[in-house]
Design an enzyme around this catalytic site. Structure first.
Site, short mmCIF file in Angstrom:
data_model
loop_
_atom_site.label_atom_id
_atom_site.label_comp_id
_atom_site.label_asym_id
_atom_site.label_seq_id
_atom_site.Cartn_x
_atom_site.Cartn_y
_atom_site.Cartn_z
N LYS A 53 6.35 -18.64 8.43
CA LYS A 53 7.06 -19.30 7.53
C LYS A 53 7.88 -20.65 8.18
O LYS A 53 8.02 -21.71 7.82
CB LYS A 53 7.82 -18.65 6.49
CG LYS A 53 7.08 -18.00 5.45
CD LYS A 53 7.74 -16.76 4.71
CE LYS A 53 6.96 -15.82 4.05
NZ LYS A 53 7.40 -14.77 3.70
N GLN A 97 11.88 -11.50 1.61
CA GLN A 97 10.85 -10.85 2.08
C GLN A 97 10.66 -9.58 1.53
O GLN A 97 11.48 -8.54 1.80
CB GLN A 97 10.85 -10.73 3.82
CG GLN A 97 9.48 -10.31 4.24
CD GLN A 97 8.66 -11.25 4.05
OE1 GLN A 97 8.40 -12.37 3.96
NE2 GLN A 97 7.07 -10.54 3.93
N ASP A 120 8.60 -18.01 -4.55
CA ASP A 120 7.57 -16.89 -4.88
C ASP A 120 6.85 -16.79 -6.26
O ASP A 120 5.85 -16.43 -6.42
CB ASP A 120 8.18 -15.65 -4.62
CG ASP A 120 7.70 -15.18 -3.04
OD1 ASP A 120 6.79 -15.49 -2.50
OD2 ASP A 120 8.64 -14.51 -2.57
#
Ligand code: GUN
Length: 285
Positions: A53, A97, A120
């Protein structure tokens, strides 16, 4: 022999295009999009995702902040951190995460993220929007899967699509996105009877089971498009591998993705796209 759809190639193309838009965004809004990533602990897989990322953000010109905390962080402390990021006007997108340590309730953490910064697309507000056909941030991996099918020119409308796996992160949303594109969708899972019978009827087969080399050639229809979402370690070689037995299935499918170099780079690329989307939405609010 199947054509290998390269996620690496499509990701590069998309990243180049995104990079071109950043100077315009900077000029228009006075700053660049900013993604905050929260990483708890030192799980090797999670660290590798987070590095990917960071690399992606640097390539495109997105500001990236990674906040690393030990596994001993309390749920309350993590909720406090999320609140700080929610309040921080210079942060446009928040990613926590997963998986989180067992003593932390992931749902509680996801629910705490400002839905406008939920890059997300995991917040219940955004999940509801997806299922209600409202415009929303799409979860990155499912969005990447559809982008790969489109890039390869694979017709989705009217086709039999089969998704193996029913997770909230991949299986369920990818099935919804395929349905939105007028596929006839079947979702299979660990309790499915006659799995092979169902998968072998699929023109589009999405493997998201999390079992190394689970999909064998006798489960695949001749000429099918096979997208492998799996990220596993091959128990024999210790190497990264997908859910699909690539070597054998590629002789039967017409299109296939590889692991690594398939869905993975697209997930991160869609995350970058979503970060820009969150930024623009917030700037125009
Ligand atoms: N862990 C593995 N994949 C993902 C993802 O797409 N988002 C988050 N937040 N965590 C993950």
């Amino acid at each position: 022999m199947a054509v290998v759809i390269s996620g690496k190639e499509l990701a590069l193309l998309k990243r180049e295009n995104m990079a071109k838009t950043i100077p315009d965004l900077l000029e228009k809004y006075g700053r660049v999009p900013h993604l905050a990533v929260v990483l708890i602990g030192d799980d090797a897989g999670s660290i590798s995702y987070v590095r990917g990322k960071e690399k992606g953000c640097n390539e495109v010109g997105i500001k990236n902040t990674t906040i690393v905390k030990g596994t001993d962080i309390t749920e309350a402390k993590l909720l406090g951190l999320i609140d700080e990021l929610n309040q921080d006007d210079t942060v446009d997108a928040i990613l926590v995460q997963l998986p989180l340590p067992k003593h932390i309730d992931s749902d509680k953490i996801i629910n705490a993220i400002d839905p406008l910064k939920d890059v997300d697309g995991f917040h219940p507000r955004n999940v509801a929007s997806l299922y209600l056909n409202e415009k929303c941030i799409l979860p990155c991996t499912p969005k990447g899967v559809i982008a790969l099918l489109d890039y390869a020119g694979i017709e989705i409308k009217g086709k039999n699509a089969c998704v193996i796996g029913r997770s909230n992160i991949v299986g369920m949303p990818v099935a919804k996105l395929l349905l939105d594109r007028d596929a006839t969708v079947t979702i299979c899972h660990s309790k499915t009877e006659n799995l092979k019978e169902i998968t072998s009827k699929a023109d589009i087969l999405i493997a998201a089971v999390g079992k190394p080399l689970f999909v064998k050639e006798d489960m695949v229809k001749d000429g099918a498009a096979v997208i492998d979402v799996g990220v596993n370690r091959n128990p024999e070689t210790g190497k990264l591998c997908g859910d699909v037995d690539f070597v054998n299935v590629k002789g039967k499918a017409s299109f296939i993705t590889k692991v690594p170099g398939g869905v993975g780079p697209m997930t991160i690329t869609c995350l970058l796209e979503n970060t820009i989307e969150c930024f623009i939405k917030r700037m125009e609010k």
